[in-house]
Scaffold this motif. Sequence first.
Motif, short mmCIF file in Angstrom:
data_model
loop_
_atom_site.label_atom_id
_atom_site.label_comp_id
_atom_site.label_asym_id
_atom_site.label_seq_id
_atom_site.Cartn_x
_atom_site.Cartn_y
_atom_site.Cartn_z
N ALA A 167 0.83 -1.20 0.00
CA ALA A 167 0.00 0.00 0.00
C ALA A 167 0.87 1.26 0.00
N ARG A 168 1.90 1.26 0.87
CA ARG A 168 2.76 2.44 0.94
C ARG A 168 3.54 2.62 -0.35
N SER A 169 3.96 1.51 -0.99
CA SER A 169 4.77 1.65 -2.19
C SER A 169 3.93 2.16 -3.37
N LEU A 170 2.59 2.11 -3.22
CA LEU A 170 1.73 2.71 -4.26
C LEU A 170 1.50 4.20 -3.99
N GLY A 171 2.05 4.70 -2.88
CA GLY A 171 1.92 6.12 -2.59
C GLY A 171 0.85 6.45 -1.55
N MET A 172 0.19 5.41 -1.01
CA MET A 172 -0.81 5.70 0.03
C MET A 172 -0.11 6.20 1.29
N ARG B 82 6.63 7.86 -4.39
CA ARG B 82 6.25 6.45 -4.50
C ARG B 82 5.18 6.22 -5.55
N ALA B 83 4.33 7.22 -5.75
CA ALA B 83 3.30 7.09 -6.78
C ALA B 83 3.94 6.94 -8.16
N MET B 87 6.26 -1.00 -7.42
CA MET B 87 7.07 -2.08 -6.88
C MET B 87 6.29 -3.38 -6.90
N PHE B 89 6.44 -7.39 -5.65
CA PHE B 89 7.08 -8.17 -4.59
C PHE B 89 7.09 -9.66 -4.91
N ALA B 107 -5.46 2.54 -5.35
CA ALA B 107 -4.44 3.59 -5.23
C ALA B 107 -4.68 4.70 -6.25
N ARG B 155 -1.54 -3.52 -11.05
CA ARG B 155 -1.83 -2.57 -9.97
C ARG B 155 -0.80 -1.44 -9.95
N SER B 156 0.47 -1.79 -10.13
CA SER B 156 1.51 -0.76 -10.17
C SER B 156 1.42 0.07 -11.44
N MET B 159 -0.86 3.14 -11.92
CA MET B 159 -0.45 4.44 -11.39
C MET B 159 0.36 5.23 -12.43
#
Lengths: 264, 248
Positions: A167-172, B82-83, B87, B89, B107, B155-156, B159
Amino acid sequence: MTGPELQLQTETDWRSAWQEFPYWLIAIIGFLVLVAILIFVNPEYRQAFDFIVPGIALTARITFFGFAIAMVIGLMAGLGRVSRNTIIRNTAITYIEFIRGVPTLVLILTVSFTVVPAASNLFGFENSSVPPEARGIISLAIIYGAFMAEIFRAGIESIPSGQMEAARSLGMTYTQAMWRIILPQAVRNVSPALGNDFIAMLKDSSLLSVLAIREITQRSRLYAGSTFRFDEAYLVLTFLYLSMTIGLSLLLRWYERRLGKDGR
Amino acid sequence: MTDREDIIVVESLHKYFGDVQAVKNVNFTIRRGEVVVIVGPSGSGKSTVLRCLNHLEVPTHGAVYIDGVHLEDKKTNINAVRAEVGMVFQQFNLFNHLSVIDNVMIAQRLVRKRSKEEARSIAMQQLERVGIPEKADAYPRQLSGGQQQRVAIARSLAMEPKIMLFDEPTSALDPEMIKEVLDVMLDLAKAGMTMVVVTHEMGFGRSAADRVIFMDDGQIIEIAPPDQLYANPQHARTKLFLSKILKH
Ligand SMILES: Nc1ncnc2c1ncn2[C@@H]1O[C@H](COP(=O)(O)OP(=O)(O)OP(=O)(O)O)[C@@H](O)[C@H]1O
Ligand SMILES: [Mg+2]
């Protein structure tokens, strides 16, 4: 599969069905039915029942509102408990450990007669204007808030850290990730534990009789005190609590099974 | 301080976990559109370096610049950076309580502030791009590992990031699913995405990477184009490592 194996399989199934049958439930329902019959055929039980039952509305109200407020307090304290901010975290821990270290009954008295008057003073309204029912609800909410904080904390910690990282790595932001990603999963995981606390709270609402709130326990005491019919008063009271808690816990078991089937 | 073409700049990066030094003085620069593969033995610091690139790990010393923005600067809005940096995983990390389409939309809605309609249409485009639009309404637990990883990539991508980071994206997959994920990554590389990929898949390295970084013991030992690093490594440690991973 060969014949003998198949037979063995059915035999164990049959035996385990025999062993797993919920006899305890039959026994409890048997007890409830017995008291119900007594209430139905015996005028003295009937009279006690009629006197006590109107208190159920109050018992239910205390439990519902107390639980709702405890959820809010518990969620905030639970979030505080996992916060990386030292001051916030320690404030939450202080609250939780304080509550857990004092007996429930003592807390009810302290909150009702010390904390509420002090708070009334602070916010500038008349202490006597706070009705006992509200004091009771506030006490239970503050007490259960601490227990529920630990449940929420456990729920949050049960979610793999990869969820927060994704979630954080998507900018949330932390808050967005917590409310939209972590908490929905955490609350779902701990919903059975929250349900158990609801039942525990329903039972503990009986302690509010010390505040002379006329919920079912207080009504039973009044009835027993004025008629000296202790058997009737307390058997009916036991009957009422047990029917509610057994009903709720069966509901909870059913919900947990459904939760398990859905996977996670 | 940097060329506009240098989209990632890492300067004397050090990272300690307590007494363990996971990364020791790592320096490199990656240009826009470049695909860089990182290889190295377990515990050599590959993930830590990658996670410093989007500030999931905070370096103990050193600096990381993403498109000119200094990540360790207190004034930097890290969420905005980060937007722009996707990333992926090893363990996919899809949001288990959300359907596939919601995973790809959330997001966009919260961070990019897109409307529902716009987010949905971009999500569908990305799901088509990774080849599973028909799973839009499924839940992560109903998908195979390969499908989950492709959703994670979508998902990434939704963005519209400038950079994509991959941390062993195929290591948790059954062999028959590795190709479907690598194919998506190859397409992405062809489309000109800047990518940093930790992977031991040499096929991917050969056909997509511009350069391969070999790390050992928290340090960069060697950086070279893939045919040179895989076929003709200059350092003994690189040779030793490659001989080990080639064995199986
Ligand atoms: N959160 C952490 N806390 C403590 N030590 C860590 C942490 N993350 C990594 N390390 C240590 O840092 C070193 C480098 O780890 P890192 O995960 O970056 O290696 P890696 O090259 O990605 O290895 P692998 O191939 O196993 O994923 C290791 O010694 C590891 O044990
Ligand atoms: Mg790693």
